[in-house]
Design an enzyme around this catalytic site. Structure first.
Site, PDB file in Angstrom:
ATOM      1  N   GLY A  29     102.580   3.551  -7.685  1.00 12.17           N
ATOM      2  CA  GLY A  29     102.698   4.494  -6.593  1.00 12.17           C
ATOM      3  C   GLY A  29     101.706   4.117  -5.526  1.00 12.17           C
ATOM      4  CB  ALA A  30     101.429   4.031  -2.268  1.00 10.96           C
ATOM      5  CB  SER A  33      92.729   5.012  -1.097  1.00  9.63           C
ATOM      6  OG  SER A  33      92.162   6.258  -0.819  1.00  9.63           O
ATOM      7  N   GLY A  34      95.783   3.463  -1.074  1.00  7.23           N
ATOM      8  CA  GLY A  34      96.416   2.204  -1.428  1.00  7.23           C
ATOM      9  C   GLY A  34      97.222   2.300  -2.704  1.00  7.23           C
ATOM     10  CE  LYS A  51      93.883   5.441  -5.593  1.00  5.95           C
ATOM     11  NZ  LYS A  51      93.428   6.672  -4.908  1.00  5.95           N
ATOM     12  CG  ASP A 148      96.565  14.235   0.753  1.00  6.22           C
ATOM     13  OD1 ASP A 148      97.365  14.880   1.471  1.00  6.22           O
ATOM     14  OD2 ASP A 148      96.784  13.080   0.359  1.00  6.22           O
TER      15      ASP A 148
END
Lengths: 490, 274
Positions: A29-30, A33-34, A51, A148
């Site tokens: 997934g994303a 932050s990446g 990550k 978030d």
């Protein structure tokens, strides 16, 4: 200070490859932050999520806050963190990075889970809510705002029916010291206070209002608003604040709905949902933070503590299957992540008849619409040949200047080809002939290594010499005929 | 505002007495600096009514970059100031048909110029298309900087489900990410025209796979080699009859027939037919 030193000690300097093998091509997934990848611990063959962040203060902050929170059973656990130099295939050199090994969440994202279990019930929704709230409570007790909160950041541990839900992705998290003012959000879940911070931030930036010595701030309660939105979506399958147009930024109508807390419980979906559930949503989606339900208020609410059967199947499973809805939400997310700004400015376009546009001016001078398929030239044949000659020279410049992606030999051959073509059409040019001699041009190719930048400069002078006696080329071709001949003429 | 490649400020050039936009580019290593400067050289040589003019490129504190290519980690591009971009305009809804035609004409005019210089834009999208509200002049900007300056990882294999959306990418570019030709700019221009006329993005996939699905639902695949490649790459997503579920005429019911005809000719699956 002691926390910082503990965090620094926890980051290993040894190579992650000594203990883990990494699947570089499989992305789970994303986050903000990446991307997140799979890695396997060599000694136990256990799978973990990995990550990788560039080693920057912001990344260190993310790791620190996540580690502070990760002791809770509803927050994704950090196993260990490595500080290594990593070089990705597209990079020319290694860069310092943080590699965060986290527990693997095999059960996937909340929305995905709901769409798979077509009999997602209100009881299950309340159980998810309870776990998300407990995770949030843990963060807020540490004075950390997540900022978030959204379904993509709520993951299931595994695929079993009673799998725990865990909060992840602390890329936006921040310690609440009364200074939360940087607008950080993704659409649909953003609290009105964050939008207000954004609005003031922009006005200060453009000078419309003076920079305040006491800037507008918001607090951890922005997470509770987001929680309210998530509950709403879980129950019915679509967000409470939406716009009819998919947009790259938050549309004005959607923003207004958020700022005023205007939403509905449409009869079609909500008639089968309990009043207790609606009560939680109403109390969380209060514009004023002081009126909003607190974390303790959520945990004490009857909806989360009812022994009454809440076995009604929610419409969200069916609606979540609607690809357009999910795609719309994801699109807005992706666009917002890529373009964290909101345009306040209203731009209006003048009608064509009152505009002094060069194209329109030329059309008036010509006095009529151009004939089909005809370019208007000053000279017919000469200009045609001249155009080709100039185009070949421009190709040489482009070949010299464009980044050389391929092997040196291929590039040299291409340059020879392009130069040969240009030479064919420009043999009479004395300036070009003289210049090429100094580059070891033998009429068919260069016999020595060519300084491409110098060659480009020389060819540019040749082009300028050829175009000086005439008007610039863009004026010579006054009008361009559209590719589709039948489209209406301008 | 903040452009995709970094901070963009408006300023006044005190020597030339003109308003300019100054874009700061952070270059993390010598290679990206070299690439960016090469791109800048291309941009500075482009001189056309419908191309954003780059006046000069400076190092920190306005220093001249000549001969000191590798000493700096930031560069400032001083370029023509434009009041707004097409993305902002489309944010407010559809354009009138005559505005759309005028803008499309100028966009194609600018593309013809850069393609004749054998330069590709590669990142054509509304945010890179600038409009002067005073005289409705359209100018293409941000040449290739997104690719050079944003050294983000790009997937070199087939379609991926990453979060990055590529709404203006042609089918060829989705299948082969490094296969850049002039035709990809034409595809993007076609998508932009549709967006000007409808106020909505034409193919707004959440990820590359869905992007390709949306395209296949609307754009017919007529060449056998394209069909063979699609069957190899994404067999479960291709309908066996190769029928389009929503042809352009049905997808854009309020757009007039002549514009649809234009779009059908510019938005072909195969780049050769465009």
């Amino acid at each position: 200070m002691s926390e910082d030193s503990n965090m620094e000690k926890a980051i290993k300097e040894t190579s992650i490859l000594e203990e883990y093998s990494i699947n570089w091509t499989q992305k789970l997934g994303a986050g903000i932050s990446g991307p997140v990848r799979v890695c396997v611990k060599k000694s136990t063959q256990e799978r973990f999520a990995l990550k990788i962040l560039l080693d920057r203060p912001k990344a260190r902050n993310e790791v620190r806050l996540h580690m502070m929170c990760a002791t809770h059973s509803n927050i994704v656990e950090i196993i260990e963190v490595f500080a290594n130099s990593v070089q990705f295939p597209h990079e020319s050199s290694p860069r310092a990075r943080l590699l965060i090994v986290m527990e693997m969440m095999e059960g996937g994202e909340l929305f995905h889970r709901i769409s798979q279990h077509r009999h997602f019930t209100e009881k299950q929704a309340s159980q998810v809510t309870k776990q998300a709230t407990l995770a949030l409570q843990h963060c807020h007790l540490l004075n950390i705002a997540h900022r978030d909160l959204k379904p993509e950041n709520l993951l299931f541990k595994d695929n079993s029916l009673d799998a725990p839900v865990k909060l992840c992705d602390f890329g936006f998290a921040k310690v609440d010291q009364g200074d939360l003012m940087t607008p950080q959000f993704t659409p649909y879940y953003v609290a009105p206070q964050v939008l207000e911070a954004q609005r003031r931030h922009q006005k200060e930036k453009s000078g419309l209002i003076p920079t305040s010595p006491t800037p507008y701030t918001y607090n951890k309660s922005c997470d509770l608003w987001s929680l309210g939105v998530i509950i709403y979506v879980m129950l019915c399958g679509y967000p409470p604040f939406y716009s009819k147009h998919h947009s790259r930024t938050i549309p004005k109508d959607m923003r207004k709905k958020i700022m005023t807390g205007s939403f509905e419980f449409p009869e079609e979906e909500w008639s089968q949902i309990s009043e207790m559930a609606k009560d939680v949503v109403r109390k969380l989606l209060k514009v004023k933070p002081e009126e909003r339900l607190t974390i303790e208020g959520v945990l004490d609410h009857p909806w989360l503590n009812s022994t009454e059967a809440l076995d009604n199947v929610l419409p969200s499973a069916q609606l979540m299957m609607d690809k357009a809805v999910v795609a719309g939400i994801q699109q807005a997310h992706a666009e917002q992540l890529a373009n964290m700004r909101i345009q306040d400015l209203k731009v209006s376009l003048k009608p064509l008849h009152s505009v002094n546009n060069p194209i329109l001016r030329k059309r008036k001078l010509l006095g009529s619409k151009p004939k089909d398929g005809v370019y208007i030239h000053d000279h017919e044949n000469g200009v045609e040949d001249s155009n080709v000659a100039l185009e070949k020279l421009r190709d040489v410049i482009a070949q010299c200047i464009l980044p050389q992606a391929g092997k040196g030999e291929n590039e040299d051959e291409k340059l020879n080809e392009v130069m040969q073509e240009a030479w064919k059409y420009n043999r009479e040019c004395k300036l070009l002939r003289d210049a090429l001699q100094s580059f070891s041009w033998n009429g068919r190719g260069f016999t020595d290594k060519v300084d491409r930048l110098k060659l480009a400069e020389v060819v540019k002078q040749v082009i300028e010499e050829q175009t000086l006696p005439h008007e610039p080329q863009s004026s010579e071709i006054a009008l361009l005929v559209c590719r589709a001949g039948t489209w209406k003429r301008l | 505002g903040c452009g995709g490649n970094g901070l963009v400020l408006s300023a006044t050039d005190s020597r030339a007495c003109r308003k300019v936009a100054v874009k700061k580019i952070v270059l993390s290593d010598a290679r990206s600096m070299k690439h960016a400067l090469r791109e800048i050289k291309i941009i500075r040589r482009l001189d056309h009514d419908n191309i954003v003019k780059v006046y000069e490129v400076l190092g920190p504190k306005g220093s001249d970059l000549q001969g000191e290519l590798f000493k700096f980690s930031v560069a400032y591009i001083v370029q023509e100031y434009m009041e707004t971009d097409l993305a902002c305009l489309l944010e407010q809804g559809t354009l009138t048909e005559e505005h759309a035609k005028l803008f499309m004409y100028q966009l194609l005019r600018g593309l013809k110029y850069i393609h004749s210089a054998n330069v590709l834009h590669r990142d054509l999208k509304p945010a890179n298309i600038f409009i002067s509200t005073e005289d409705l002049v359209l100018k293409i900007g941000d040449f290739g900087l997104a690719r050079i300056a944003d050294q983000h990882y790009s997937h070199k294999g087939y379609l991926s489900e990453g979060l990055v959306t590529k709404w203006y990418r042609s089918p060829r570019l989705l299948l082969s990410p490094n296969n850049y030709t002039k035709a990809i700019d034409m595809w993007a221009a076609g998508c932009i025209l549709a967006e000007m006329l409808t106020g909505k993005m034409l193919f707004a996939g959440a990820h590359e796979l869905e992007q390709m699905q949306l395209i296949l639902d609307t754009i017919p695949v007529v060449r056998e080699e394209d069909k063979e490649e699609l069957l190899r790459v994404m067999p479960s997503f291709v309908s066996s009859t190769w029928e389009v579920k929503r042809p352009l005429r049905k997808l854009l019911p309020d757009v007039n027939r002549e514009a649809i005809d234009f779009l059908e000719k510019i938005l072909t699956f195969s780049p050769m037919d465009r």
